[in-house]
Scaffold this motif. Structure first.
Motif, PDB file in Angstrom:
ATOM      1  N   THR A  22      47.645  41.927  61.666  1.00 29.78           N
ATOM      2  CA  THR A  22      46.969  41.615  63.539  1.00 29.78           C
ATOM      3  C   THR A  22      45.521  42.279  63.917  1.00 29.78           C
ATOM      4  OG1 THR A  22      49.168  41.858  64.221  1.00 29.78           O
ATOM      5  CG2 THR A  22      47.449  41.384  65.662  1.00 29.78           C
ATOM      6  N   LEU A  76      43.024  41.831  66.515  1.00 27.86           N
ATOM      7  CA  LEU A  76      42.967  41.616  67.603  1.00 27.86           C
ATOM      8  C   LEU A  76      41.876  41.426  68.248  1.00 27.86           C
ATOM      9  CD1 LEU A  76      44.678  41.309  70.213  1.00 27.86           C
ATOM     10  CD2 LEU A  76      44.127  43.956  71.051  1.00 27.86           C
ATOM     11  N   VAL A 123      49.158  37.292  60.431  1.00 33.08           N
ATOM     12  CA  VAL A 123      49.555  36.806  59.072  1.00 33.08           C
ATOM     13  C   VAL A 123      50.859  37.588  59.388  1.00 33.08           C
ATOM     14  CG1 VAL A 123      49.752  37.451  56.895  1.00 33.08           C
ATOM     15  CG2 VAL A 123      48.106  37.012  57.905  1.00 33.08           C
TER      16      VAL A 123
HETATM   17  C1  LIG Z   1      48.649  40.171  69.364  1.00 26.13           C
HETATM   18  C2  LIG Z   1      49.057  39.109  69.791  1.00 26.13           C
HETATM   19  C3  LIG Z   1      49.763  39.359  71.191  1.00 26.13           C
HETATM   20  C4  LIG Z   1      50.705  38.985  71.637  1.00 26.13           C
HETATM   21  N1  LIG Z   1      51.247  39.351  72.564  1.00 26.13           N
HETATM   22  C5  LIG Z   1      52.328  38.763  72.682  1.00 26.13           C
HETATM   23  C6  LIG Z   1      53.462  37.990  74.012  1.00 26.13           C
HETATM   24  O1  LIG Z   1      52.582  39.232  74.686  1.00 26.13           O
HETATM   25  N2  LIG Z   1      54.445  37.575  74.451  1.00 26.13           N
HETATM   26  C7  LIG Z   1      55.087  36.601  73.527  1.00 26.13           C
HETATM   27  O2  LIG Z   1      55.684  35.725  73.845  1.00 26.13           O
HETATM   28  N3  LIG Z   1      54.344  36.324  72.076  1.00 26.13           N
HETATM   29  C8  LIG Z   1      52.647  36.858  72.364  1.00 26.13           C
HETATM   30  N4  LIG Z   1      51.836  36.848  70.940  1.00 26.13           N
HETATM   31  C9  LIG Z   1      52.501  35.580  69.798  1.00 26.13           C
HETATM   32  C10 LIG Z   1      53.664  35.882  68.801  1.00 26.13           C
HETATM   33  O3  LIG Z   1      53.146  36.881  67.891  1.00 26.13           O
HETATM   34  C11 LIG Z   1      55.016  34.709  68.451  1.00 26.13           C
HETATM   35  O4  LIG Z   1      53.888  34.399  67.681  1.00 26.13           O
HETATM   36  C12 LIG Z   1      55.278  34.013  70.183  1.00 26.13           C
HETATM   37  O5  LIG Z   1      55.655  35.251  70.611  1.00 26.13           O
HETATM   38  C13 LIG Z   1      56.603  33.244  69.162  1.00 26.13           C
HETATM   39  O6  LIG Z   1      57.703  34.161  68.562  1.00 26.13           O
HETATM   40  P1  LIG Z   1      58.534  33.165  68.266  1.00 26.13           P
HETATM   41  O7  LIG Z   1      59.546  34.657  67.243  1.00 26.13           O
HETATM   42  O8  LIG Z   1      59.204  32.692  68.676  1.00 26.13           O
HETATM   43  O9  LIG Z   1      58.342  32.323  66.464  1.00 26.13           O
HETATM   44  P2  LIG Z   1      58.133  31.280  65.989  1.00 26.13           P
HETATM   45  O10 LIG Z   1      57.203  29.854  66.365  1.00 26.13           O
HETATM   46  O11 LIG Z   1      59.744  30.473  66.273  1.00 26.13           O
HETATM   47  O12 LIG Z   1      58.055  31.970  64.984  1.00 26.13           O
HETATM   48  C14 LIG Z   1      58.601  31.426  63.467  1.00 26.13           C
HETATM   49  C15 LIG Z   1      57.380  31.972  62.679  1.00 26.13           C
HETATM   50  O13 LIG Z   1      56.180  31.536  62.694  1.00 26.13           O
HETATM   51  C16 LIG Z   1      55.487  32.691  62.307  1.00 26.13           C
HETATM   52  N5  LIG Z   1      54.876  33.387  63.441  1.00 26.13           N
HETATM   53  C17 LIG Z   1      55.070  33.319  64.289  1.00 26.13           C
HETATM   54  N6  LIG Z   1      54.309  34.175  64.939  1.00 26.13           N
HETATM   55  C18 LIG Z   1      53.310  34.522  64.401  1.00 26.13           C
HETATM   56  C19 LIG Z   1      51.956  35.152  64.258  1.00 26.13           C
HETATM   57  N7  LIG Z   1      51.502  35.775  65.602  1.00 26.13           N
HETATM   58  N8  LIG Z   1      51.342  35.084  63.269  1.00 26.13           N
HETATM   59  C20 LIG Z   1      51.334  34.804  61.826  1.00 26.13           C
HETATM   60  N9  LIG Z   1      53.152  34.120  62.291  1.00 26.13           N
HETATM   61  C21 LIG Z   1      53.712  33.757  63.019  1.00 26.13           C
HETATM   62  C22 LIG Z   1      56.123  33.679  61.468  1.00 26.13           C
HETATM   63  O14 LIG Z   1      56.130  33.193  60.088  1.00 26.13           O
HETATM   64  C23 LIG Z   1      57.709  32.947  62.075  1.00 26.13           C
HETATM   65  O15 LIG Z   1      59.140  33.358  61.626  1.00 26.13           O
HETATM   66  C24 LIG Z   1      51.201  37.751  70.206  1.00 26.13           C
HETATM   67  C25 LIG Z   1      50.548  37.674  68.954  1.00 26.13           C
HETATM   68  C26 LIG Z   1      49.621  38.525  68.992  1.00 26.13           C
HETATM   69  C27 LIG Z   1      48.934  38.444  67.093  1.00 26.13           C
END
Ligand SMILES: Cc1cc2nc3c(=O)[nH]c(=O)nc-3n(C[C@H](O)[C@H](O)[C@H](O)COP(=O)(O)OP(=O)(O)OC[C@H]3O[C@@H](n4cnc5c(N)ncnc54)[C@H](O)[C@@H]3O)c2cc1C
Length: 229
Positions: A97, A99, A118
């Motif tokens: 990550t 930020l 990633v």
């Molecule tokens: C610094 C930071 C802070 C975050 N804070 C929050 C928060 O407080 N609350 C919140 O709900 N979300 C947050 N997120 C986003 C979080 O990482 C997810 O993308 C989001 O919660 C969706 O999760 P999911 O399992 O439903 O994703 P889905 O979309 O179902 O994920 C499916 C696939 O997408 C890819 N994917 C999903 N997220 C990421 C990602 N961030 N980076 C790379 N590939 C990804 C993976 O391959 C994963 O298996 C944050 C991200 C970052 C980088």
């Protein structure tokens, strides 16, 4: 070093389709799958979090890592549970990550962060072949501090023995990127509340020489200031 380990072999031309597991569903428009984007994030990051399951319990452990071509390398003590699990080819998830900023919205609900991240899925492979192991360790040192492997003593045979090296193919990976200002609810744009972005970045401070060191700060270390600062 063979081209296999050469970071200039970015694989940037490769644009792999995401798998069912790496397709970003939540905020799908932020998903990126081009190898160039994934590599750039991996190369800028220093710390990754490796998630794995041990005895039914998930753990997410911070680790240094480095990319060489289409592989990620991780290292550590063969005595640790973490390295033992990875060497045993346990399924793992590596997350890196960057930020880039705080996103301050007019409502608490719409606060967010700007980031580049990633996610890599796969299984580790214990690297035991000495030439690959040495090259991979060098890649990790160079990733953390470019030029350092020319300055520092290389690993002895005993030190190599005491290091577990894990290779992870970059076969199944996704990136997700958020940029730009907050996205507020339409009616909130009229509120008298400051909104915007607060950029964040990792900076390198002045080198602090070890009190037991009488050598001058080498060029490779002085260059760091410009690289990240
Ligand atoms: C610094 C930071 C802070 C975050 N804070 C929050 C928060 O407080 N609350 C919140 O709900 N979300 C947050 N997120 C986003 C979080 O990482 C997810 O993308 C989001 O919660 C969706 O999760 P999911 O399992 O439903 O994703 P889905 O979309 O179902 O994920 C499916 C696939 O997408 C890819 N994917 C999903 N997220 C990421 C990602 N961030 N980076 C790379 N590939 C990804 C993976 O391959 C994963 O298996 C944050 C991200 C970052 C980088």
């Amino acid at each position: 070093m063979s081209s296999y380990y050469n970071k200039t072999h970015t694989g940037a031309a490769l644009s792999r389709e995401p798998t069912a597991r790496t397709t970003v569903r939540r905020r799908a428009g932020r998903g990126r799958y081009e190898r160039a984007t994934i590599n750039a994030i991996l190369d800028e990051g220093l710390v990754g979090h490796v998630a794995f399951v041990s005895d039914g319990q998930p753990y997410a452990m911070p680790m240094l890592y480095a990319r060489a071509g289409d592989h990620i390398y991780l290292h550590g003590s063969p005595l640790s549970r973490l390295l033992g699990s990875l060497a045993g080819e346990a399924p793992l998830c590596l997350t890196v990550t960057l930020l880039d900023g705080l996103v301050l919205a007019r409502s608490a609900f719409h606060h967010s962060v700007n980031y580049r991240s990633v996610v890599v899925l796969g299984r580790g492979r214990a690297v035991r072949e000495p030439a690959e192991k040495l090259a991979a360790l060098r890649t990790i040192v160079e990733h953390v501090s470019p030029g350092r492997s020319a300055d520092a003593r290389g690993p002895s045979e005993q030190e190599l023995e005491a290091t577990e090296l894990i290779g992870l193919a970059l076969d199944e990976a996704s990136a997700k990127v958020r940029t730009g200002p907050p996205v507020d609810a339409p009616e909130d744009y009229a509120l008298p509340v400051w909104a915007g972005e607060l950029p964040l970045r990792l900076t390198v401070g002045e080198p602090v020489t070890d009190p037991r060191c009488t050598e001058p700060v080498p060029e490779s270390v002085r260059r760091e200031r410009g690289r990240r600062g």
